[in-house]
Design an enzyme around this catalytic site. Structure first.
Site, PDB file in Angstrom:
ATOM      1  N   GLU A  14      34.450 100.770 -69.180  1.00 45.57           N
ATOM      2  CA  GLU A  14      35.251 101.908 -68.724  1.00 45.57           C
ATOM      3  C   GLU A  14      36.722 101.536 -68.582  1.00 45.57           C
ATOM      4  OE1 GLU A  14      33.380 103.510 -65.225  1.00 45.57           O
ATOM      5  OE2 GLU A  14      31.623 104.181 -66.347  1.00 45.57           O
ATOM      6  N   HIS A  47      32.271 110.911 -65.819  1.00 42.65           N
ATOM      7  CA  HIS A  47      31.167 110.667 -64.893  1.00 42.65           C
ATOM      8  C   HIS A  47      30.313 111.917 -64.658  1.00 42.65           C
ATOM      9  CE1 HIS A  47      33.531 107.061 -64.198  1.00 42.65           C
ATOM     10  NE2 HIS A  47      32.418 106.524 -63.745  1.00 42.65           N
TER      11      HIS A  47
END
Length: 166
Positions: A14, A47
């Site tokens: 990420e 997310h």
């Protein structure tokens, strides 16, 4: 296996995508302040897959899942802004990766549990002290001179690149 995903793989991948790849493209065109605000929005949206999991396995009501998603988007966006700031300020990816791993390990502070604890005043004072110390040391501990020269496209200068003027 979950530990490997949460503490190593997710933080590394990420931060590579949202800090090391996205920020160097945004900063020259939008400037560092706008990039620090914009990049975490993509990080927060990334997310949202947790919503699908919660809905698929019927782990709560739709309204509860929606509120959880809004809360998670909010704190991941704030965290993303913090790690974007660290990346731009230091010019290195290691800081954001370590922060991300540490944050995944600790999770969100259990403020509601602290409010029910018999020593809640002491715990809340420690939370407050932590916030104050964080704010006091944010700039001194991210001083670019500690980390060598920052990466060329991720400096705190706000002049737009010639690549963006078209």
């Amino acid at each position: 296996m979950r530990w490997l995903r949460n503490q190593v793989v997710a933080p590394l991948t990420e931060e590579l995508v949202f800090r090391a790849c996205m920020l160097p493209m945004l900063v020259p065109c939008a400037g560092p302040s706008t990039a620090i605000i914009t990049c975490p929005l993509f990080f927060g949206v990334a997310h949202f897959h947790h919503i699908v999991e919660l809905l698929r396995f019927r782990q709560g009501t739709v309204s509860g899942i929606f509120l959880s998603a809004v809360f998670q988007f909010s704190y991941t966006a704030v965290f993303g802004a913090y790690t974007a700031f660290i990346f731009i300020r230091t010019g290195h990816l290691m800081g954001p990766v370590l922060c991300h791993s540490f944050c995944n390990y600790l999770g969100f502070p259990a403020v509601s549990t602290a409010l029910e604890h018999p020593h809640r005043l002491a715990i809340l004072c420690c939370y407050l002290l932590g916030v104050i110390l964080f704010l006091l040391f944010l700039f001194p501990l991210t001083d670019p001179s500690y980390y060598g020269l920052p990466t060329p496209v991720c400096t705190l200068s706000s002049s737009p690149s010639s690549l963006c003027l078209s």
